[in-house]
Design a protein around this motif. Structure first.
Motif, PDB file in Angstrom:
ATOM      1  N   LYS A  53       1.122  -1.460   0.096  1.00  0.00           N
ATOM      2  CA  LYS A  53      -0.114   0.333   0.185  1.00  0.00           C
ATOM      3  C   LYS A  53       0.319   1.205  -0.029  1.00  0.00           C
ATOM      4  CE  LYS A  53      -4.406  -1.911   2.133  1.00  0.00           C
ATOM      5  NZ  LYS A  53      -4.804  -2.354   3.680  1.00  0.00           N
ATOM      6  N   SER A  54       0.528   2.159  -0.876  1.00  0.00           N
ATOM      7  CA  SER A  54       1.171   3.649  -0.529  1.00  0.00           C
ATOM      8  C   SER A  54       1.483   4.239  -0.055  1.00  0.00           C
ATOM      9  CB  SER A  54       0.459   4.220  -1.588  1.00  0.00           C
ATOM     10  OG  SER A  54      -0.887   5.260  -1.787  1.00  0.00           O
ATOM     11  N   LYS A  55       0.762   4.597   1.250  1.00  0.00           N
ATOM     12  CA  LYS A  55       0.880   4.917   3.080  1.00  0.00           C
ATOM     13  C   LYS A  55       1.564   3.871   3.105  1.00  0.00           C
ATOM     14  CE  LYS A  55      -4.579   5.937   3.004  1.00  0.00           C
ATOM     15  NZ  LYS A  55      -5.441   6.031   3.277  1.00  0.00           N
ATOM     16  N   GLU A  56       1.959   3.171   3.512  1.00  0.00           N
ATOM     17  CA  GLU A  56       2.875   2.428   4.094  1.00  0.00           C
ATOM     18  C   GLU A  56       4.266   1.776   3.128  1.00  0.00           C
ATOM     19  OE1 GLU A  56       1.549  -1.263   4.851  1.00  0.00           O
ATOM     20  OE2 GLU A  56      -0.481  -0.700   5.975  1.00  0.00           O
ATOM     21  N   SER A  57       4.614   2.815   2.349  1.00  0.00           N
ATOM     22  CA  SER A  57       5.549   1.860   1.983  1.00  0.00           C
ATOM     23  C   SER A  57       6.136   3.022   1.202  1.00  0.00           C
ATOM     24  CB  SER A  57       5.448   0.316   1.188  1.00  0.00           C
ATOM     25  OG  SER A  57       6.440   0.014  -0.293  1.00  0.00           O
ATOM     26  N   SER A  58       7.425   3.449   1.227  1.00  0.00           N
ATOM     27  CA  SER A  58       7.495   4.737   0.155  1.00  0.00           C
ATOM     28  C   SER A  58       8.019   3.685  -1.270  1.00  0.00           C
ATOM     29  CB  SER A  58       8.805   5.221   0.672  1.00  0.00           C
ATOM     30  OG  SER A  58      10.458   4.366   1.156  1.00  0.00           O
ATOM     31  N   ASP A  59       7.911   2.717  -1.606  1.00  0.00           N
ATOM     32  CA  ASP A  59       8.154   3.035  -3.092  1.00  0.00           C
ATOM     33  C   ASP A  59       6.848   2.160  -3.764  1.00  0.00           C
ATOM     34  OD1 ASP A  59      10.973   2.295  -2.648  1.00  0.00           O
ATOM     35  OD2 ASP A  59      10.895  -0.123  -2.308  1.00  0.00           O
ATOM     36  N   ALA A  60       6.411   1.723  -2.865  1.00  0.00           N
ATOM     37  CA  ALA A  60       4.463   2.108  -3.208  1.00  0.00           C
ATOM     38  C   ALA A  60       4.145   3.293  -4.004  1.00  0.00           C
ATOM     39  CB  ALA A  60       3.305   0.991  -2.473  1.00  0.00           C
ATOM     40  N   LYS A  61       4.608   4.109  -3.314  1.00  0.00           N
ATOM     41  CA  LYS A  61       4.629   5.643  -3.069  1.00  0.00           C
ATOM     42  C   LYS A  61       4.867   6.138  -4.067  1.00  0.00           C
ATOM     43  CE  LYS A  61       3.020   8.229   0.594  1.00  0.00           C
ATOM     44  NZ  LYS A  61       3.434   9.312   1.734  1.00  0.00           N
ATOM     45  N   ARG A  62       6.133   5.729  -4.679  1.00  0.00           N
ATOM     46  CA  ARG A  62       6.699   6.745  -5.453  1.00  0.00           C
ATOM     47  C   ARG A  62       6.154   6.208  -6.924  1.00  0.00           C
ATOM     48  NH1 ARG A  62      10.291   4.230  -8.421  1.00  0.00           N
ATOM     49  NH2 ARG A  62      10.770   2.992  -7.132  1.00  0.00           N
ATOM     50  N   VAL A  63       6.326   4.704  -6.601  1.00  0.00           N
ATOM     51  CA  VAL A  63       5.862   3.927  -8.389  1.00  0.00           C
ATOM     52  C   VAL A  63       4.465   4.939  -8.600  1.00  0.00           C
ATOM     53  CG1 VAL A  63       4.601   1.612  -8.713  1.00  0.00           C
ATOM     54  CG2 VAL A  63       6.709   1.492  -8.265  1.00  0.00           C
ATOM     55  N   GLN A  64       2.960   4.924  -7.407  1.00  0.00           N
ATOM     56  CA  GLN A  64       2.025   5.530  -7.922  1.00  0.00           C
ATOM     57  C   GLN A  64       1.965   7.185  -8.077  1.00  0.00           C
ATOM     58  OE1 GLN A  64      -0.718   5.909  -4.446  1.00  0.00           O
ATOM     59  NE2 GLN A  64      -2.222   5.626  -5.862  1.00  0.00           N
ATOM     60  N   GLU A  65       2.603   7.576  -7.628  1.00  0.00           N
ATOM     61  CA  GLU A  65       3.319   8.795  -7.948  1.00  0.00           C
ATOM     62  C   GLU A  65       3.697   9.361  -9.615  1.00  0.00           C
ATOM     63  OE1 GLU A  65       5.655  10.873  -5.344  1.00  0.00           O
ATOM     64  OE2 GLU A  65       4.756  11.063  -3.834  1.00  0.00           O
ATOM     65  N   VAL A  66       4.509   7.847  -9.819  1.00  0.00           N
ATOM     66  CA  VAL A  66       5.021   7.980 -11.635  1.00  0.00           C
ATOM     67  C   VAL A  66       3.843   7.734 -12.427  1.00  0.00           C
ATOM     68  CG1 VAL A  66       6.600   6.293 -12.882  1.00  0.00           C
ATOM     69  CG2 VAL A  66       7.501   7.593 -11.123  1.00  0.00           C
ATOM     70  N   ARG A  67       2.826   6.665 -12.573  1.00  0.00           N
ATOM     71  CA  ARG A  67       1.870   6.564 -12.760  1.00  0.00           C
ATOM     72  C   ARG A  67       1.141   7.621 -13.172  1.00  0.00           C
ATOM     73  NH1 ARG A  67       0.846   0.235 -10.985  1.00  0.00           N
ATOM     74  NH2 ARG A  67       2.410  -0.749 -11.629  1.00  0.00           N
ATOM     75  N   GLN A  68       0.833   8.272 -11.544  1.00  0.00           N
ATOM     76  CA  GLN A  68       0.088   9.714 -12.100  1.00  0.00           C
ATOM     77  C   GLN A  68      -0.073  10.473 -12.881  1.00  0.00           C
ATOM     78  OE1 GLN A  68      -0.746  10.438  -7.779  1.00  0.00           O
ATOM     79  NE2 GLN A  68      -2.564   9.347  -7.598  1.00  0.00           N
ATOM     80  N   GLY A  69       1.500  10.227 -12.495  1.00  0.00           N
ATOM     81  CA  GLY A  69       2.171  11.933 -14.117  1.00  0.00           C
ATOM     82  C   GLY A  69       2.481  11.460 -15.385  1.00  0.00           C
TER      83      GLY A  69
END
Length: 195
Positions: A53-69
């Motif tokens: 989950k992006s809330k718990e993992s910095s890697d998942a958060k980064r992947v989600q931000e790249v996809r949103q971008g």
């Protein structure tokens, strides 16, 4: 028939709950923690991988931000393209997404297709809805069906490409004031009433 009595320290005498599924089991080795190999693999995979989950993992958060971008960038590129060239833009996107799995996943994500939130600054729909709308208009299929490389696309002769494509944000009225009604490809035509 005599009952087998296990010594107090033997692994067969102890019944343990599996930490993954909770099933009671008798360990065959002294260091056996899980009831079967599948539970052990699943538990270890989740421990080594870390939280998804992006809330718990910095890697998942980064992947989600790249996809949103990327998604936002494709949306802006579509709306900045003049309407005369937008159908060509979407066709190139379809051709590229049929060959690139990451792009295909990006524009056919269920979360994006379910969500009708508009872009923050412009108030326009994102590229996933634009692509899905276009595929329904031209191919009479949903975007995930058109982008699937295993599916054969109909020949270009059978398709009707719009001369100008405005996207699903196009005004719902014609210039003379009539309401535009786009036929839904999955809705069956009404039968004429028999007298």
């Amino acid at each position: 028939m005599t009952a087998v009595i296990h010594p107090p320290g033997s692994p067969e005498a102890v019944s343990l709950p599996c930490p993954h599924c909770g099933t009671e089991f008798h360990p065959k080795r002294t260091n056996q923690m899980y009831c079967n190999r599948q539970c052990a693999k699943t538990a270890t995979r989740n421990t080594n991988r870390g939280p998804r989950k992006s809330k718990e993992s910095s890697d998942a958060k980064r992947v989600q931000e790249v996809r949103q971008g990327r998604c936002k960038g494709l949306s802006h590129a579509f709306y900045e393209t003049p309407p005369v060239y937008r159908s060509e833009f979407v066709e190139r996107l379809i051709g590229e997404a049929r060959g690139v799995a990451e792009l295909r996943r990006l524009v056919t994500t269920r979360q994006l297709l379910k969500c009708w939130d508009r872009d923050d600054g412009t108030g326009r729909l994102h590229i996933a809805h634009v692509l899905d709308h276009y595929c329904q208009e031209v191919y009479r299929q949903r975007s995930y069906e058109v982008l699937n490389p295993a599916n054969n696309l109909p020949s270009a002769i059978k398709l009707v490409f719009p001369a100008e494509y405005y996207g699903p944000d196009a005004p719902s009225l014609y210039e003379d004031g009539r309401l535009k009604r786009r036929p839904s490809p999955w809705r069956k035509p009404k039968r004429a009433a028999s007298h």
